[in-house]
Design an enzyme around this catalytic site. Sequence first.
Site, PDB file in Angstrom:
ATOM      1  N   ASN A 264      67.751 -72.215  59.970  1.00  0.00           N
ATOM      2  CA  ASN A 264      67.383 -72.441  61.373  1.00  0.00           C
ATOM      3  C   ASN A 264      67.756 -73.882  61.749  1.00  0.00           C
ATOM      4  OD1 ASN A 264      66.137 -72.815  63.827  1.00  0.00           O
ATOM      5  ND2 ASN A 264      64.148 -71.990  63.196  1.00  0.00           N
TER       6      ASN A 264
ATOM      7  N   HIS B 280      68.799 -66.581  68.586  1.00  0.00           N
ATOM      8  CA  HIS B 280      68.344 -67.734  67.807  1.00  0.00           C
ATOM      9  C   HIS B 280      68.092 -67.256  66.383  1.00  0.00           C
ATOM     10  CE1 HIS B 280      66.196 -71.122  66.356  1.00  0.00           C
ATOM     11  NE2 HIS B 280      65.033 -70.503  66.329  1.00  0.00           N
TER      12      HIS B 280
ATOM     13  N   CYS C 162      63.524 -74.585  69.796  1.00  0.00           N
ATOM     14  CA  CYS C 162      64.537 -73.587  69.406  1.00  0.00           C
ATOM     15  C   CYS C 162      65.148 -72.887  70.614  1.00  0.00           C
ATOM     16  CB  CYS C 162      63.929 -72.567  68.458  1.00  0.00           C
ATOM     17  SG  CYS C 162      63.490 -73.299  66.877  1.00  0.00           S
TER      18      CYS C 162
HETATM   19  O1  UT7 Z   1      62.436 -71.101  65.232  1.00  0.00           O
HETATM   20  C1  UT7 Z   1      61.184 -71.397  65.754  1.00  0.00           C
HETATM   21  C2  UT7 Z   1      60.262 -70.277  65.602  1.00  0.00           C
HETATM   22  N1  UT7 Z   1      59.919 -70.079  64.215  1.00  0.00           N
HETATM   23  C3  UT7 Z   1      59.922 -68.865  63.723  1.00  0.00           C
HETATM   24  O2  UT7 Z   1      60.277 -67.937  64.409  1.00  0.00           O
HETATM   25  C4  UT7 Z   1      59.449 -68.675  62.308  1.00  0.00           C
HETATM   26  C5  UT7 Z   1      58.399 -67.597  62.280  1.00  0.00           C
HETATM   27  N2  UT7 Z   1      57.792 -67.372  60.978  1.00  0.00           N
HETATM   28  C6  UT7 Z   1      58.457 -66.875  59.904  1.00  0.00           C
HETATM   29  O3  UT7 Z   1      59.662 -66.736  59.921  1.00  0.00           O
HETATM   30  C7  UT7 Z   1      57.639 -66.426  58.709  1.00  0.00           C
HETATM   31  O4  UT7 Z   1      56.282 -66.407  59.055  1.00  0.00           O
HETATM   32  C8  UT7 Z   1      57.817 -67.292  57.441  1.00  0.00           C
HETATM   33  C9  UT7 Z   1      59.198 -67.052  56.845  1.00  0.00           C
HETATM   34  C10 UT7 Z   1      57.636 -68.757  57.778  1.00  0.00           C
HETATM   35  C11 UT7 Z   1      56.805 -66.884  56.380  1.00  0.00           C
HETATM   36  O5  UT7 Z   1      56.918 -65.502  56.072  1.00  0.00           O
HETATM   37  P1  UT7 Z   1      55.638 -64.559  56.063  1.00  0.00           P
HETATM   38  O6  UT7 Z   1      56.122 -63.229  55.667  1.00  0.00           O
HETATM   39  O7  UT7 Z   1      54.957 -64.681  57.400  1.00  0.00           O
HETATM   40  O8  UT7 Z   1      54.786 -65.165  54.906  1.00  0.00           O
HETATM   41  P2  UT7 Z   1      53.306 -65.801  54.970  1.00  0.00           P
HETATM   42  O9  UT7 Z   1      53.316 -67.103  55.687  1.00  0.00           O
HETATM   43  O10 UT7 Z   1      52.357 -64.754  55.413  1.00  0.00           O
HETATM   44  O11 UT7 Z   1      53.068 -66.063  53.450  1.00  0.00           O
HETATM   45  C12 UT7 Z   1      52.982 -64.986  52.504  1.00  0.00           C
HETATM   46  C13 UT7 Z   1      52.773 -65.576  51.129  1.00  0.00           C
HETATM   47  C14 UT7 Z   1      51.672 -66.638  51.080  1.00  0.00           C
HETATM   48  O12 UT7 Z   1      50.994 -66.489  49.858  1.00  0.00           O
HETATM   49  P3  UT7 Z   1      49.586 -65.723  49.775  1.00  0.00           P
HETATM   50  O13 UT7 Z   1      48.659 -66.470  50.694  1.00  0.00           O
HETATM   51  O14 UT7 Z   1      49.873 -64.325  50.232  1.00  0.00           O
HETATM   52  O15 UT7 Z   1      49.223 -65.852  48.330  1.00  0.00           O
HETATM   53  C15 UT7 Z   1      52.429 -67.929  51.074  1.00  0.00           C
HETATM   54  O16 UT7 Z   1      51.726 -68.962  50.439  1.00  0.00           O
HETATM   55  O17 UT7 Z   1      53.977 -66.251  50.719  1.00  0.00           O
HETATM   56  C16 UT7 Z   1      53.643 -67.567  50.281  1.00  0.00           C
HETATM   57  N3  UT7 Z   1      54.786 -68.418  50.530  1.00  0.00           N
HETATM   58  C17 UT7 Z   1      55.809 -68.564  49.698  1.00  0.00           C
HETATM   59  N4  UT7 Z   1      56.058 -67.996  48.496  1.00  0.00           N
HETATM   60  C18 UT7 Z   1      57.207 -68.335  47.895  1.00  0.00           C
HETATM   61  C19 UT7 Z   1      55.018 -69.205  51.622  1.00  0.00           C
HETATM   62  N5  UT7 Z   1      56.189 -69.853  51.487  1.00  0.00           N
HETATM   63  C20 UT7 Z   1      56.698 -69.462  50.293  1.00  0.00           C
HETATM   64  C21 UT7 Z   1      57.875 -69.787  49.602  1.00  0.00           C
HETATM   65  N6  UT7 Z   1      58.094 -69.189  48.410  1.00  0.00           N
HETATM   66  N7  UT7 Z   1      58.800 -70.641  50.077  1.00  0.00           N
END
Ligand code: UT7
Length: 332
Positions: free
Chosen positions: A285, A255, A115
């Site tokens: 992204n 980004h 990225c």
């Molecule tokens: O560009 C390269 C660099 N990449 C980045 O900068 C991306 C960095 N990461 C992120 O943007 C975020 O971490 C994400 C958008 C990928 C995820 O958001 P988050 O707020 O960190 O969520 P999480 O991974 O902590 O997940 C929270 C909950 C989980 O459920 P439980 O374990 O709390 O029951 C996930 O299973 O959300 C769940 N979850 C979803 N729910 C509905 C994960 N993906 C989804 C989804 N829809 N698509």
Amino acid sequence: MKLTAAITAVGKYLPPDVLTNADFEKLFDTTDEWIKTRTGISERRILKDPSKATSFMMAEAARRVLEQRNLDPLDIDLIIACTVTPDMMFPATACLVQNEIGAKNAFGFDLNAACSGFLFGLSTGAQFVETGRYKKVLVIGGDKMSSIIDYTDRTTAILFGDGAGAVLLEPSTDGTGVLDHILRSDGSGKDFLYQKAGGSLHPASPETIHNHWHYIYQDGKTVFKSAVTGMADVSAEIMAKNNLQGQDIAYLIPHQANLRIIDATANRMGIDSGKVIINIGRYGNTTAGTIPLALSDAIEQKLFKRGDNLIFAAFGAGYTWGAAWVKWTYNT
Ligand code: UT7
């Protein structure tokens, strides 16, 4: 006066097909509300034509740059293609773009900084111009992320889209152009964001396919924390290094990985949200494509004036991250 690399044209290509949050609601357990709140994304573009790949999008973006400057492809000296989704492992996608646009006098190479690819490519291209060695350098960032997405994995599938953007760098002595950059890598981030197979460690095999190792894996929470700190720190650092305050910055071009990471960076820089170019809602992204696509959108909105201070900032797999200070060259 010192020779700098000025950005003199910007072009983009976005494939026509749109993948919306509603489409994902049909694929797996997710909601439009969750995706928008956690990421800021509403839809992304997908290059559906199986006969086309990253080089096609990059060549289209490059053609728009050539049109803007009314240039012959033979005028181009160098093509830097920044991508993690090359058409093939080799030859370099830059060579395919060179052939496609007919830039027969140019040499080219690919640059993989995920990225942060465009930012690393911009800094690299600028060096070739600043030495006085080359006069027309195309830096292109683009990715066909849909080619490495597991559309059964809701945690990564929703994040990414396809697209490419290109800039032309030319020598300038008027004090505008790429004025500074800070680039960083930390390979200990390798365990949190990767495409495991297809390289020399895990060549394609029935096992790699069965295990989904040809797709992106991301530990989102861990990457998120590092991205917030990395992008905000390096943006603040480049401002301090050049005695720039929040009010000196016309626009931040970040980004586009997550709206919350962008907001944290802008806060840390002391600039308000109106001065941040954001298009993640429409494109998701696009990895190495995000910064030149955001730049292109801002130019279409005629936002930049000659002399504007712009900060570009990125964070990605590797980890790789960095920021660049660009003094804008022309009124848009
Ligand atoms: O560009 C390269 C660099 N990449 C980045 O900068 C991306 C960095 N990461 C992120 O943007 C975020 O971490 C994400 C958008 C990928 C995820 O958001 P988050 O707020 O960190 O969520 P999480 O991974 O902590 O997940 C929270 C909950 C989980 O459920 P439980 O374990 O709390 O029951 C996930 O299973 O959300 C769940 N979850 C979803 N729910 C509905 C994960 N993906 C989804 C989804 N829809 N698509």
